[in-house]
Write an enzyme that holds these catalytic residues in place. Structure first.
Site, PDB file in Angstrom:
ATOM      1  N   GLU A 221      49.925  83.132 -44.744  1.00  0.00           N
ATOM      2  CA  GLU A 221      49.263  82.621 -43.541  1.00  0.00           C
ATOM      3  C   GLU A 221      47.894  83.258 -43.342  1.00  0.00           C
ATOM      4  OE1 GLU A 221      53.119  83.439 -41.242  1.00  0.00           O
ATOM      5  OE2 GLU A 221      52.158  81.815 -40.126  1.00  0.00           O
ATOM      6  N   GLU A 279      52.105  96.673 -39.241  1.00  0.00           N
ATOM      7  CA  GLU A 279      52.182  95.975 -37.957  1.00  0.00           C
ATOM      8  C   GLU A 279      50.919  95.163 -37.683  1.00  0.00           C
ATOM      9  OE1 GLU A 279      52.628  98.458 -34.550  1.00  0.00           O
ATOM     10  OE2 GLU A 279      50.525  99.043 -34.517  1.00  0.00           O
ATOM     11  N   LYS A 304      46.045 110.858 -46.648  1.00  0.00           N
ATOM     12  CA  LYS A 304      45.244 109.654 -46.748  1.00  0.00           C
ATOM     13  C   LYS A 304      46.134 108.513 -47.249  1.00  0.00           C
ATOM     14  CE  LYS A 304      40.745 111.813 -47.402  1.00  0.00           C
ATOM     15  NZ  LYS A 304      39.551 111.941 -48.274  1.00  0.00           N
ATOM     16  N   ARG A 318      50.481 101.752 -35.486  1.00  0.00           N
ATOM     17  CA  ARG A 318      49.520 102.552 -34.730  1.00  0.00           C
ATOM     18  C   ARG A 318      50.177 103.032 -33.435  1.00  0.00           C
ATOM     19  NH1 ARG A 318      44.265 103.384 -35.211  1.00  0.00           N
ATOM     20  NH2 ARG A 318      43.925 101.612 -36.618  1.00  0.00           N
TER      21      ARG A 318
END
Length: 344
Positions: A221, A279, A304, A318
């Site tokens: 998508e 996410e 990292k 997050r």
């Protein structure tokens, strides 16, 4: 001694008024054709070795068809049809997978990808951009940009309309090949040279560039950029951008493992292992600082994102309060730490 080839294809295409190739259509390209087939074809074409795109006459096409009748009936049938062509014909022979030298060679390698005969980054595409002319893609085929105004006028004078759908170096894939077992909502968003695996669905906003694609099955998508190969069962959410990287010394592939989910407006600049989740709205680059959390959501270490490349079963999110990018894993943090230290 028998001649071996990396690839061979017979095509029909479009040239401008100066005889330069604009595009080539190969209905049935071959990867590593049999020595018997090659030995039957090369004398008729006058092939002398190396990577060559040889102009082919209708008489040569008919002769090759006869020579291949008992060797490869499918190719023989194709040559019979090509012998009736009113457009220019070409036979492209690649002895090896080296840098490109001509427009017909470039189109052959793009066809190999879209016919699923080679996967993204399995072919040497060095030098492809200068060899692909920027042309007008119209309802009458490819038109040289310098010749377009006159062609448009000629069409109008005949009461017709020359519709220009795009001006680009790459045509849409479905004008050349429609792979089996796929659904494509907007074919204009899939370039020739895309690899679209069996069971792939590309929704209206999905995009797949050349030298990129999906193993399938999966749902696209968002954007699959050049250098990205998406594994089985993955879902790229609407508006996501999974960006591959092209560097001067060669191509670096960004692979997406099986069963991954990249949410809407999310993206990655690192390879993902199997069953990773990113996410919605989160973009991860190689240098993104990531807080590793254990099963109790306690901070274990900050790394990292590139250190997590290829690791399976990761969830990237997050923190809504601190804004920190966090990563959780189904494995213990100690096991992950050990893997990271071993990698470093």
């Amino acid at each position: 001694m028998s001649t071996t080839l990396f690839s061979l294809a017979f095509g029909v295409g479009t040239q401008n008024r100066q005889g330069a190739w604009l595009e080539v259509f190969y209905a049935q390209p071959l990867l590593k054709p049999s020595a018997e087939l090659v030995d039957a074809v090369t004398p008729i074409l006058g092939y002398t070795g190396g990577n060559q795109a040889l102009a082919m006459t209708k008489l040569q096409a008919a002769d090759i068809s006869s020579a291949l009748k008992n060797i490869d009936p499918v190719q023989a049938a194709l040559l019979t049809r090509l012998a009736e062509s009113q457009k220019p014909l070409v036979a492209t022979l690649l002895v090896d997978d080296s840098a490109l030298n001509s427009t017909p060679e470039a189109y052959l390698k793009l066809h190999l990808l879209s016919h699923r005969l080679a996967k993204p980054h399995a072919l040497n595409l060095s030098g492809i951009f200068p060899l692909l002319p920027n042309v007008a893609w119209t309802n009458k085929g490819a038109v040289d940009l310098a010749e377009l105004p006159e062609c448009q006028l000629e069409a109008r004078l005949k009461g017709d309309l020359l519709e220009v759908s795009s001006v680009d170096k790459f045509p849409k894939m479905t004008d050349y090949v429609v792979p089996s077992g796929v659904r494509i909502a907007d074919s204009a968003r899939i370039r020739l040279g895309a690899y679209v695996g069996e069971g792939t669905t590309v929704m209206h906003e999905g995009f797949i560039n050349f030298n990129a694609g999906t193993e399938g099955p999966g749902m696209i998508e968002g954007r699959v950029s050049a250098g990205v190969f998406v594994g089985k069962g993955s879902d790229l959410g609407g508006g996501c951008s999974t960006m591959g990287t092209l560097s001067g010394g060669g191509n670096i592939i960004i692979s997406i493992g099986e069963g991954c989910l990249i949410g809407a407006n999310a993206g990655v600049g690192i390879p993902l292992g199997d069953r990773n989740t990113v996410e919605s709205g989160l973009y991860i680059t190689a240098g993104t600082k990531v807080s590793l959390l254990d099963e109790q959501n306690e901070l274990v270490r900050v790394v990292k994102a590139r250190d997590l490349a290829g690791q399976p079963d990761l969830l990237f999110r997050r923190n809504s309060q601190t804004g920190a990018v966090e990563c959780k894993t189904n494995k213990t943090a100690i096991e992950l730490n050990a893997a990271l230290h071993a990698h470093n």
